[in-house]
Motif scaffolding. Structure first.
Motif, PDB file in Angstrom:
ATOM      1  N   ARG A 150      14.175  -7.589 -42.310  1.00  0.00           N
ATOM      2  CA  ARG A 150      13.040  -6.533 -41.942  1.00  0.00           C
ATOM      3  C   ARG A 150      12.825  -5.900 -43.268  1.00  0.00           C
ATOM      4  O   ARG A 150      11.392  -5.480 -43.122  1.00  0.00           O
ATOM      5  CB  ARG A 150      13.880  -5.425 -41.030  1.00  0.00           C
ATOM      6  CG  ARG A 150      14.329  -6.083 -39.670  1.00  0.00           C
ATOM      7  CD  ARG A 150      14.855  -4.981 -38.691  1.00  0.00           C
ATOM      8  NE  ARG A 150      13.803  -4.011 -38.537  1.00  0.00           N
ATOM      9  CZ  ARG A 150      13.873  -2.770 -37.736  1.00  0.00           C
ATOM     10  NH1 ARG A 150      15.090  -2.418 -37.744  1.00  0.00           N
ATOM     11  NH2 ARG A 150      12.877  -2.029 -37.935  1.00  0.00           N
ATOM     12  N   VAL A 151      13.625  -5.959 -44.393  1.00  0.00           N
ATOM     13  CA  VAL A 151      12.769  -5.389 -45.631  1.00  0.00           C
ATOM     14  C   VAL A 151      13.265  -6.286 -46.522  1.00  0.00           C
ATOM     15  O   VAL A 151      14.091  -7.095 -46.563  1.00  0.00           O
ATOM     16  CB  VAL A 151      13.785  -3.806 -45.796  1.00  0.00           C
ATOM     17  CG1 VAL A 151      13.572  -3.500 -47.253  1.00  0.00           C
ATOM     18  CG2 VAL A 151      13.398  -2.963 -44.579  1.00  0.00           C
ATOM     19  N   ILE A 184       3.101 -12.912 -47.724  1.00  0.00           N
ATOM     20  CA  ILE A 184       4.252 -11.487 -46.885  1.00  0.00           C
ATOM     21  C   ILE A 184       3.470 -11.097 -45.597  1.00  0.00           C
ATOM     22  O   ILE A 184       4.397 -10.938 -44.803  1.00  0.00           O
ATOM     23  CB  ILE A 184       4.254 -10.548 -48.110  1.00  0.00           C
ATOM     24  CG1 ILE A 184       5.423  -9.944 -47.414  1.00  0.00           C
ATOM     25  CG2 ILE A 184       3.213  -9.612 -47.979  1.00  0.00           C
ATOM     26  CD1 ILE A 184       6.818 -10.640 -47.932  1.00  0.00           C
ATOM     27  N   ASP A 185       2.153 -11.046 -45.371  1.00  0.00           N
ATOM     28  CA  ASP A 185       1.968 -10.409 -44.259  1.00  0.00           C
ATOM     29  C   ASP A 185       1.880 -11.514 -43.231  1.00  0.00           C
ATOM     30  O   ASP A 185       1.873 -10.991 -41.915  1.00  0.00           O
ATOM     31  CB  ASP A 185       0.350 -10.255 -44.411  1.00  0.00           C
ATOM     32  CG  ASP A 185       0.199  -8.992 -45.126  1.00  0.00           C
ATOM     33  OD1 ASP A 185       0.883  -8.094 -45.172  1.00  0.00           O
ATOM     34  OD2 ASP A 185      -1.064  -8.722 -45.811  1.00  0.00           O
ATOM     35  N   ASP A 244       6.276 -12.471 -39.957  1.00  0.00           N
ATOM     36  CA  ASP A 244       6.472 -11.281 -38.940  1.00  0.00           C
ATOM     37  C   ASP A 244       7.640 -10.216 -39.020  1.00  0.00           C
ATOM     38  O   ASP A 244       7.645  -9.122 -38.831  1.00  0.00           O
ATOM     39  CB  ASP A 244       6.398 -12.005 -37.458  1.00  0.00           C
ATOM     40  CG  ASP A 244       5.062 -12.674 -37.372  1.00  0.00           C
ATOM     41  OD1 ASP A 244       4.109 -12.183 -37.753  1.00  0.00           O
ATOM     42  OD2 ASP A 244       5.098 -13.523 -36.532  1.00  0.00           O
ATOM     43  N   VAL A 294       9.514  -9.159 -41.529  1.00  0.00           N
ATOM     44  CA  VAL A 294       9.435  -8.583 -42.765  1.00  0.00           C
ATOM     45  C   VAL A 294       8.405  -7.420 -42.689  1.00  0.00           C
ATOM     46  O   VAL A 294       7.251  -7.363 -42.218  1.00  0.00           O
ATOM     47  CB  VAL A 294       9.039  -9.196 -43.908  1.00  0.00           C
ATOM     48  CG1 VAL A 294       8.858  -8.132 -45.168  1.00  0.00           C
ATOM     49  CG2 VAL A 294       9.949 -10.337 -44.341  1.00  0.00           C
ATOM     50  N   GLU A 295       8.987  -5.877 -42.203  1.00  0.00           N
ATOM     51  CA  GLU A 295       8.016  -4.734 -41.970  1.00  0.00           C
ATOM     52  C   GLU A 295       7.696  -4.076 -43.227  1.00  0.00           C
ATOM     53  O   GLU A 295       6.858  -3.262 -43.240  1.00  0.00           O
ATOM     54  CB  GLU A 295       8.994  -4.076 -40.948  1.00  0.00           C
ATOM     55  CG  GLU A 295       9.146  -4.742 -39.739  1.00  0.00           C
ATOM     56  CD  GLU A 295      10.132  -3.995 -38.819  1.00  0.00           C
ATOM     57  OE1 GLU A 295      10.595  -2.658 -39.189  1.00  0.00           O
ATOM     58  OE2 GLU A 295      10.486  -4.569 -37.741  1.00  0.00           O
ATOM     59  N   HIS A 296       8.833  -4.053 -44.080  1.00  0.00           N
ATOM     60  CA  HIS A 296       8.464  -3.415 -45.583  1.00  0.00           C
ATOM     61  C   HIS A 296       8.919  -4.212 -46.466  1.00  0.00           C
ATOM     62  O   HIS A 296       9.987  -4.587 -46.775  1.00  0.00           O
ATOM     63  CB  HIS A 296       9.355  -2.097 -45.426  1.00  0.00           C
ATOM     64  CG  HIS A 296       8.913  -1.103 -44.136  1.00  0.00           C
ATOM     65  ND1 HIS A 296       7.683  -0.434 -43.981  1.00  0.00           N
ATOM     66  CD2 HIS A 296       9.760  -0.904 -43.026  1.00  0.00           C
ATOM     67  CE1 HIS A 296       7.592   0.071 -42.903  1.00  0.00           C
ATOM     68  NE2 HIS A 296       8.861  -0.208 -42.142  1.00  0.00           N
ATOM     69  N   VAL A 297       8.294  -3.996 -47.746  1.00  0.00           N
ATOM     70  CA  VAL A 297       8.580  -4.777 -48.973  1.00  0.00           C
ATOM     71  C   VAL A 297       8.563  -3.297 -50.157  1.00  0.00           C
ATOM     72  O   VAL A 297       7.489  -2.521 -50.220  1.00  0.00           O
ATOM     73  CB  VAL A 297       7.212  -5.384 -49.488  1.00  0.00           C
ATOM     74  CG1 VAL A 297       7.722  -6.006 -50.851  1.00  0.00           C
ATOM     75  CG2 VAL A 297       7.277  -6.745 -48.359  1.00  0.00           C
ATOM     76  N   SER A 326      -1.782  -4.332 -48.192  1.00  0.00           N
ATOM     77  CA  SER A 326      -1.009  -4.302 -47.127  1.00  0.00           C
ATOM     78  C   SER A 326      -0.070  -3.127 -46.820  1.00  0.00           C
ATOM     79  O   SER A 326       0.269  -2.618 -47.624  1.00  0.00           O
ATOM     80  CB  SER A 326       0.048  -5.737 -47.314  1.00  0.00           C
ATOM     81  OG  SER A 326       1.035  -5.649 -46.062  1.00  0.00           O
ATOM     82  N   LYS A 361       2.419  -2.851 -45.497  1.00  0.00           N
ATOM     83  CA  LYS A 361       4.090  -3.337 -45.737  1.00  0.00           C
ATOM     84  C   LYS A 361       4.617  -2.918 -47.215  1.00  0.00           C
ATOM     85  O   LYS A 361       5.602  -2.711 -47.265  1.00  0.00           O
ATOM     86  CB  LYS A 361       4.104  -4.779 -45.650  1.00  0.00           C
ATOM     87  CG  LYS A 361       4.179  -5.366 -44.136  1.00  0.00           C
ATOM     88  CD  LYS A 361       4.448  -6.850 -44.085  1.00  0.00           C
ATOM     89  CE  LYS A 361       4.115  -7.307 -42.726  1.00  0.00           C
ATOM     90  NZ  LYS A 361       4.743  -8.919 -42.604  1.00  0.00           N
ATOM     91  N   HIS A 366       5.325  -0.863 -50.437  1.00  0.00           N
ATOM     92  CA  HIS A 366       5.807   0.349 -50.937  1.00  0.00           C
ATOM     93  C   HIS A 366       6.218   0.210 -52.262  1.00  0.00           C
ATOM     94  O   HIS A 366       6.740  -0.664 -52.669  1.00  0.00           O
ATOM     95  CB  HIS A 366       6.942   1.118 -50.080  1.00  0.00           C
ATOM     96  CG  HIS A 366       6.574   0.875 -48.501  1.00  0.00           C
ATOM     97  ND1 HIS A 366       5.929   2.020 -47.844  1.00  0.00           N
ATOM     98  CD2 HIS A 366       6.818   0.051 -47.665  1.00  0.00           C
ATOM     99  CE1 HIS A 366       5.956   1.789 -46.691  1.00  0.00           C
ATOM    100  NE2 HIS A 366       6.307   0.708 -46.293  1.00  0.00           N
TER     101      HIS A 366
END
Length: 158
Positions: A82-83, A98-99, A102, A104-107, A125, A127, A129
């Protein structure tokens, strides 16, 4: 970006930062059993990601820093991460993919800014941070998530 000087981090500071990573990962929706992948050279952020993840009962997925794009994408998708915590050099290999992943919600980028990876249309994106966002709640309070001795802690691909 807040840089972490490995030589200047004492045990108490490391513990406070690791607890911050735990709190912030939980804030971003990571919970018991969720996967958090790390794709980075050896650095303090790698270690903080490890402790911050396992302390809340999540599973650390160590991805091989030598992998090529297809292998990294496979590891992220296969593990259900997920991360992703990544440094610039390794994230560059999957930034265009990365987009489309599905799960992976956060990078969280260790040594880069999300703007460094703007899309061709100039947008960024949602996603992406900065790793610094995981260090905003340092505390001496340990996480209180119940962890069973049989719970998985890590996944390492060989």
């Amino acid at each position: 970006m807040r840089g972490i000087d490995a030589g200047a981090v004492d045990d108490a500071e490391f513990l406070r930062d690791a607890n911050s990573v735990s709190r912030r990962l939980a804030h971003f929706g990571v919970g018991h059993g969720d996967r958090v992948a790390v794709l980075s050279q050896n650095n303090p952020e790698w270690c903080l990601s490890f402790w911050g993840t396992v302390d809340i009962g999540a599973v650390l997925v160590g991805l091989n820093g030598w992998w090529i794009t297809d292998e990294i994408v496979y590891g992220l998708e296969d593990s259900g991460a997920r991360v992703l915590v990544a440094d610039r050099k390794r994230f560059e290999r999957v930034s265009d993919e990365i987009d489309a992943i599905d799960t992976v919600e956060h990078v969280f980028l260790i040594d880069a800014d999300p703007a460094d990876f703007a899309r061709s249309d100039g947008t960024i994106s949602p996603k992406l941070h900065r790793f610094d966002e995981l260090l905003t709640e340092p505390t001496d309070d340990l996480p209180t998530v119940p962890i069973d001795e049989g719970d998985p802690a890590v996944i390492f691909y060989t």
